[in-house]
Design a protein around this motif. Structure first.
Motif, PDB file in Angstrom:
ATOM      1  N   GLU A   1       1.929   3.456  -3.941  1.00  0.00           N
ATOM      2  CA  GLU A   1       1.129   2.683  -4.901  1.00  0.00           C
ATOM      3  C   GLU A   1      -0.117   2.112  -4.230  1.00  0.00           C
ATOM      4  N   GLN A   2       0.025   1.622  -3.016  1.00  0.00           N
ATOM      5  CA  GLN A   2      -1.127   1.087  -2.276  1.00  0.00           C
ATOM      6  C   GLN A   2      -2.164   2.183  -2.017  1.00  0.00           C
ATOM      7  N   ILE A   3      -1.689   3.331  -1.556  1.00  0.00           N
ATOM      8  CA  ILE A   3      -2.604   4.441  -1.257  1.00  0.00           C
ATOM      9  C   ILE A   3      -3.314   4.886  -2.534  1.00  0.00           C
TER      10      ILE A   3
ATOM     11  N   GLU B   1      -3.842   3.263  -5.300  1.00  0.00           N
ATOM     12  CA  GLU B   1      -4.785   2.236  -5.756  1.00  0.00           C
ATOM     13  C   GLU B   1      -6.075   2.295  -4.944  1.00  0.00           C
ATOM     14  N   GLN B   2      -5.943   2.474  -3.643  1.00  0.00           N
ATOM     15  CA  GLN B   2      -7.116   2.564  -2.770  1.00  0.00           C
ATOM     16  C   GLN B   2      -7.975   3.770  -3.152  1.00  0.00           C
ATOM     17  N   GLU B   3      -7.337   4.837  -3.619  1.00  0.00           N
ATOM     18  CA  GLU B   3      -8.048   6.065  -4.001  1.00  0.00           C
ATOM     19  C   GLU B   3      -8.454   6.062  -5.480  1.00  0.00           C
ATOM     20  N   ASN B   4      -8.181   4.956  -6.173  1.00  0.00           N
ATOM     21  CA  ASN B   4      -8.471   4.839  -7.613  1.00  0.00           C
ATOM     22  C   ASN B   4      -7.760   5.920  -8.433  1.00  0.00           C
TER      23      ASN B   4
ATOM     24  N   CYS C   1       2.766   8.300   4.108  1.00  0.00           N
ATOM     25  CA  CYS C   1       2.851   6.834   4.098  1.00  0.00           C
ATOM     26  C   CYS C   1       2.839   6.276   5.519  1.00  0.00           C
TER      27      CYS C   1
ATOM     28  N   TYR D   1      -0.655   6.549   6.825  1.00  0.00           N
ATOM     29  CA  TYR D   1      -1.478   5.511   6.207  1.00  0.00           C
ATOM     30  C   TYR D   1      -1.233   4.166   6.877  1.00  0.00           C
TER      31      TYR D   1
ATOM     32  N   SER E   1      -3.870   2.056   9.101  1.00  0.00           N
ATOM     33  CA  SER E   1      -4.382   0.800   8.543  1.00  0.00           C
ATOM     34  C   SER E   1      -4.180  -0.380   9.494  1.00  0.00           C
TER      35      SER E   1
END
Length: 89
Positions: A40-42, A44-47, A79, A82, A86
């Protein structure tokens, strides 16, 4: 010795199944809840939505390598990659 790891909330490593459509085919993925959270984080970061991100990752992996033998493992390693990237300064 393993207090940091053993003390994790069991909900984080509980497996949840979700169905997504990849190239017009519905597939079911069983991943740990923490992996879903990172996806979900990834995404969201990629829209993107999570299914859109997974579908895009799948397609790009097929284009690079010809096939994806184990999608769940690809997602876990993505993941991990990532998270490791990060935390770099």
């Amino acid at each position: 010795m393993c207090e940091l790891y053993a003390s994790q909330n069991p909900d984080l490593y509980r497996v949840s199944k979700k169905s997504i459509r990849i190239q017009g085919v519905v597939t079911s993925l069983a991943l740990e809840n923490k992996i879903w959270q990172v996806l979900e984080q990834i995404a969201e970061q990629e829209n993107l939505s999570v299914p859109q991100f997974i579908s895009t990752l799948y397609q790009e992996s097929v284009e690079r390598h010809g096939a994806v033998d184990n999608l769940a493992s690809l997602l876990r390693i993505s993941c991990l990659t990532y998270l490791l990237n990060s935390t770099k300064p």
